[in-house]
Design a protein around this motif. Structure first.
Motif, mmCIF file in Angstrom:
data_model
loop_
_atom_site.group_PDB
_atom_site.id
_atom_site.type_symbol
_atom_site.label_atom_id
_atom_site.label_comp_id
_atom_site.label_asym_id
_atom_site.label_seq_id
_atom_site.Cartn_x
_atom_site.Cartn_y
_atom_site.Cartn_z
ATOM 1 N N LEU A 620 -1.659 -8.121 7.096
ATOM 2 C CA LEU A 620 -0.339 -7.412 8.013
ATOM 3 C C LEU A 620 0.781 -7.464 7.372
ATOM 4 C CD1 LEU A 620 -1.949 -9.768 11.497
ATOM 5 C CD2 LEU A 620 -2.670 -7.587 10.336
ATOM 6 N N ARG A 621 1.308 -6.229 7.888
ATOM 7 C CA ARG A 621 2.782 -5.913 6.878
ATOM 8 C C ARG A 621 3.646 -5.307 7.888
ATOM 9 N NH1 ARG A 621 0.827 -9.442 3.903
ATOM 10 N NH2 ARG A 621 0.604 -9.215 1.889
ATOM 11 N N GLY A 622 4.554 -5.231 7.906
ATOM 12 C CA GLY A 622 5.594 -4.253 8.834
ATOM 13 C C GLY A 622 6.574 -4.538 7.122
ATOM 14 N N ALA A 623 7.658 -2.937 8.057
ATOM 15 C CA ALA A 623 8.479 -2.629 6.543
ATOM 16 C C ALA A 623 9.320 -1.886 6.939
ATOM 17 C CB ALA A 623 7.760 -2.171 4.946
ATOM 18 N N ALA A 624 11.385 -2.053 6.886
ATOM 19 C CA ALA A 624 12.038 -0.283 7.226
ATOM 20 C C ALA A 624 11.770 -0.789 5.568
ATOM 21 C CB ALA A 624 13.222 -1.718 7.961
ATOM 22 N N THR A 625 12.119 0.920 5.795
ATOM 23 C CA THR A 625 12.128 2.115 4.696
ATOM 24 C C THR A 625 13.312 3.406 5.039
ATOM 25 O OG1 THR A 625 11.717 3.031 2.901
ATOM 26 C CG2 THR A 625 10.377 3.728 4.938
ATOM 27 N N GLY A 626 14.460 3.763 4.042
ATOM 28 C CA GLY A 626 14.631 4.782 3.883
ATOM 29 C C GLY A 626 13.916 5.737 2.888
ATOM 30 N N ARG A 627 13.792 6.922 2.894
ATOM 31 C CA ARG A 627 13.155 7.107 1.864
ATOM 32 C C ARG A 627 13.788 8.518 0.962
ATOM 33 N NH1 ARG A 627 7.143 9.517 0.785
ATOM 34 N NH2 ARG A 627 7.187 9.396 -1.135
ATOM 35 N N GLU A 628 15.127 8.267 0.261
ATOM 36 C CA GLU A 628 15.355 9.303 -0.172
ATOM 37 C C GLU A 628 15.520 9.850 -1.292
ATOM 38 O OE1 GLU A 628 19.832 9.090 -0.840
ATOM 39 O OE2 GLU A 628 20.000 9.784 1.345
#
Length: 677
Positions: A620-628
């Motif tokens: 189980l995974r959770g992620a925060a990302t800003g895909r620039e």
């Protein structure tokens, strides 16, 4: 569990315990000893073969059954027989060979095994060095009289070793032919005692034992339980060993722990508790002891100090390195921990297969009554070829090879390495030189070429898959360590970077990678490391990645808390941008997919041991990302994902079949076989 009483005990007798061979199944011996002591048994004599020799030597040396139980639980058994990890490639990542082959010309006294043995050699020396020194090399002077059963590989004759280096005598007993290298003692070449006498009742009686308790962890049950090919082969092998026992091998009390057919001799578990409990149950079911035995005596006093140091090595360069490293230990006070620290510094260099410290009468000056610390050296191969292979549905076939050669008293090592798969290809040629005064520090230098395909999988703004070609070299220093198993690599790099056939750009700067050597294959969790570098020139960027996990094990259940974060700042080439798909960090993404300037991911892994050695696993995974990417922002925010898999783990790599899905709607089914690199 089976308990068989063959003959009634006498009122007074010398008790003997015979612990048989059995690989992983032999860990049950520790539980059996605890149960036997609960029932009043206190043997004078201990004899062991193979794994029984290891547990038996600890018992004879004065460890209590409770202490042995705890030590067995603390050892990472699946990782104990893995190859020495290599820091390799342009990125200086840790790679575990599946196999390393000695390319020296073989001889009658120089035979290598297919499985590395430096970890088990180190473990035996740490467990048994002090008891062996106290006994003065005479196993009759241990708290319990002891014999380790080995076999002469030339004649097949069983040999009961009763003197010499205690740890090395045990190592000879567990030298499975072809798997581990044999042990040379005098004019004999010794291998696993199980080929001559896997249940050493006869040697126990020859030592004077009137009443012998034997623990047999591999004797098959009377009724056929398995009819599959593997089960039949194992049963047949065990029957061959039983039928080959010498005459007079019937003990007075026979214990057969109920381990189950699903645990093979080679299947070392992450948590040995079920094996220990099976042995304990068998010991507790024994009839209460009615014999009177001498039992254990107090350990003898050790020497007060080391008066001199002697090194026995076939390699003068390695002998010099050992002398310099042990110079802080001898001459000096007798401190086993100081000996172990020096050993660990030497083992961390990767230049040694075995280091066997022991005590001997002093020789300087002649007639001295002092004590010498003697270190017997077994060098790692001076030249070798190692590598690993695998297949996965993203990178397809992957291969990594390295050839190494060491020569001269300065221990200069030359190395040629390369790796290739459908995403990345690289090759390096370089050299390393250990510090003779600050082992395991070493100086390293390499020239390299690397090409990386940047996968975007049809996501705008890139309609194709560009590549990045790097050419360059670096110079630096590395500091591997043992206990804890960690490493630090610090290099300075000068390289050209060419993206998709454009004109090359030149960059330079430092790189740091540090972490912990962990298992060659993961069921749960993953590596622990920090990677930071900076480049200046036509590109100017900084990169940082930190990842790690906290594994937990309880019986058949495994779990891990996992964290992973990466960020890149400045003007960076495409191959520097981190991707959630790299290393299959996040469920649902392919390798290299979902690149960004940075991300932070966390989650848990849960697994349980299933049939046929498989581990069903949930991630189980959770992620925060800003895909620039460039000037285009593709997506930002939170993502969640889950993956279900079946995983098989071995010391030379694992296998997995997995299905992952995430909240973006991406799904991936993947297959992965072989070493992780």
């Amino acid at each position: 569990m089976t308990t068989m009483l063959v003959a009634a005990p006498r009122a007074t007798a010398q008790q003997g315990v015979a612990l048989g061979g059995g690989g992983a199944r032999g860990l049950a011996h520790a539980g059996a000893l605890l149960g036997l002591e609960e029932r009043g048994y206190d043997p004078d004599i201990v004899v062991g073969t193979s794994m029984g020799a290891i547990i038996g030597a600890m018992y004879a040396a004065g460890y209590s059954p409770e202490e042995i139980w705890e030590l067995v639980r603390q050892v990472d058994w699946p990782d104990l027989f893995s190859e020495y990890p290599r820091i390799q490639g342009p990125d200086r990542r840790v790679r575990f060979p599946m196999l390393e082959l000695d390319t020296r010309t073989p001889g009658p006294r120089r035979v290598s095994g297919l499985v590395t043995d430096w970890r088990i050699n180190r473990l035996l020396a740490q467990f048994l060095f002090d008891p062996g020194v106290r006994a003065g090399g005479d196993f009759d002077r241990l708290p319990r009289r002891y014999r380790s059963i080995a076999a002469d590989v030339e004649t097949g004759e069983a040999l009961a070793i009763g003197s010499g280096n205690l740890a090395r005598a045990v190592r000879a007993s567990m030298a499975v032919p072809g798997v581990f290298s044999p042990v040379a003692m005098g004019n004999r070449l010794l291998v696993d005692g199980g080929i001559a006498d896997y249940l050493p009742v006869v040697p126990a009686r020859q030592l004077g034992a009137d009443y012998v308790v034997a623990v047999d962890v591999i004797r098959p049950p009377a009724a056929l339980e398995e009819s599959d090919p593997v089960g039949l082969a194992l049963r047949s092998f065990r029957l061959i060993l039983r039928n080959a026992l010498p005459a007079g091998s019937e003990p007075d009390l026979l214990l057969i722990p109920e381990i189950g057919t699903g645990v093979s001799e080679a299947g070392f578990p992450a948590d040995p508790l079920p094996l220990l409990e099976a042995g304990l149950e068998a010991g507790l079911a024994a009839p209460e002891a009615t014999t009177v035995a001498r039992g254990a005596t107090e350990p003898r006093s050790p020497p007060v100090r080391w008066d001199e140091l002697r090194v026995e090595s076939p390699d003068p360069g390695l002998a010099d390195l050992v002398r310099r490293t042990f110079a802080r230990v001898a001459p000096g006070p007798y401190e086993p921990e100081a000996v172990f620290r020096a050993m660990d510094r030497l083992f961390a260099t990767g230049l040694f297969d075995g280091l066997w410290p022991d005590a001997a009468p002093g020789s300087d000056p002649p007639g001295s009554t002092g004590t010498a610390l003697v270190v017997q050296v077994e060098p790692a191969p001076a030249s070798s070829v190692a590598g690993a292979a695998g297949y996965d549905t993203d990178r397809e076939w992957r291969l990594w090879l390295t050839a190494r050669s060491r020569s001269g008293p300065d221990l200069l090592e030359l190395e040629l390495s390369g790796s290739a798969d459908a995403i990345e290809q690289w090759a390096t040629i370089g050299a390393s030189l250990p510090s003779l005064s600050l082992a395991p520090l070493r100086w390293v230098a390499d020239a390299f070429v690397r090409n990386t395909v940047i996968g975007y999988y049809g996501v705008d703004p890139f309609d194709d898959e560009p590549d990045v070609l790097r050419l360059g070299g670096w110079l630096g220093l590395e500091l591997p360590g043992i206990a804890p198993d960690r490493y630090v690599s610090l290099t300075g790099t000068l390289e050209s970077v060419r993206q998709s056939g454009e004109e090359p750009d030149f960059v330079f700067g430092p790189s740091l990678r540090a972490g912990v050597f962990t298992s060659a294959s993961y069921v749960v969790g993953g590596p622990i490391e920090i990677h930071a570098d900076a480049r200046f020139g036509d590109f100017s960027y900084r990169r940082l990645r930190v990842r790690g996990s906290v594994p937990l094990a309880r019986g058949a259940f495994l779990a891990a808390i996992v964290g992973d974060a990466a960020t890149v700042g400045g003007t960076a080439p495409l191959d520097v941008l981190p991707a959630l798909g790299d290393d299959w960090t996040f469920p649902g993404f392919r390798w290299g997919e979902f690149r960004s300037r940075g991300y932070a991911s966390t989650g848990v892994d849960l697994a349980v041991r299933g049939p046929l050695g498989a581990y069903p696993r949930l991630r189980l995974r959770g992620a925060a990302t800003g895909r620039e990417v460039g000037d285009v922002t593709i997506s930002n925010g939170w993502i969640a994902g889950a993956e279900v898999a079946a995983v098989w783990a071995t010391p030379i790599g694992g296998a997995a079949a997995a299905f992952g899905i995430n909240t973006r709607g991406d799904t991936v089914f993947r297959i992965d076989v072989g070493a992780a690199f």
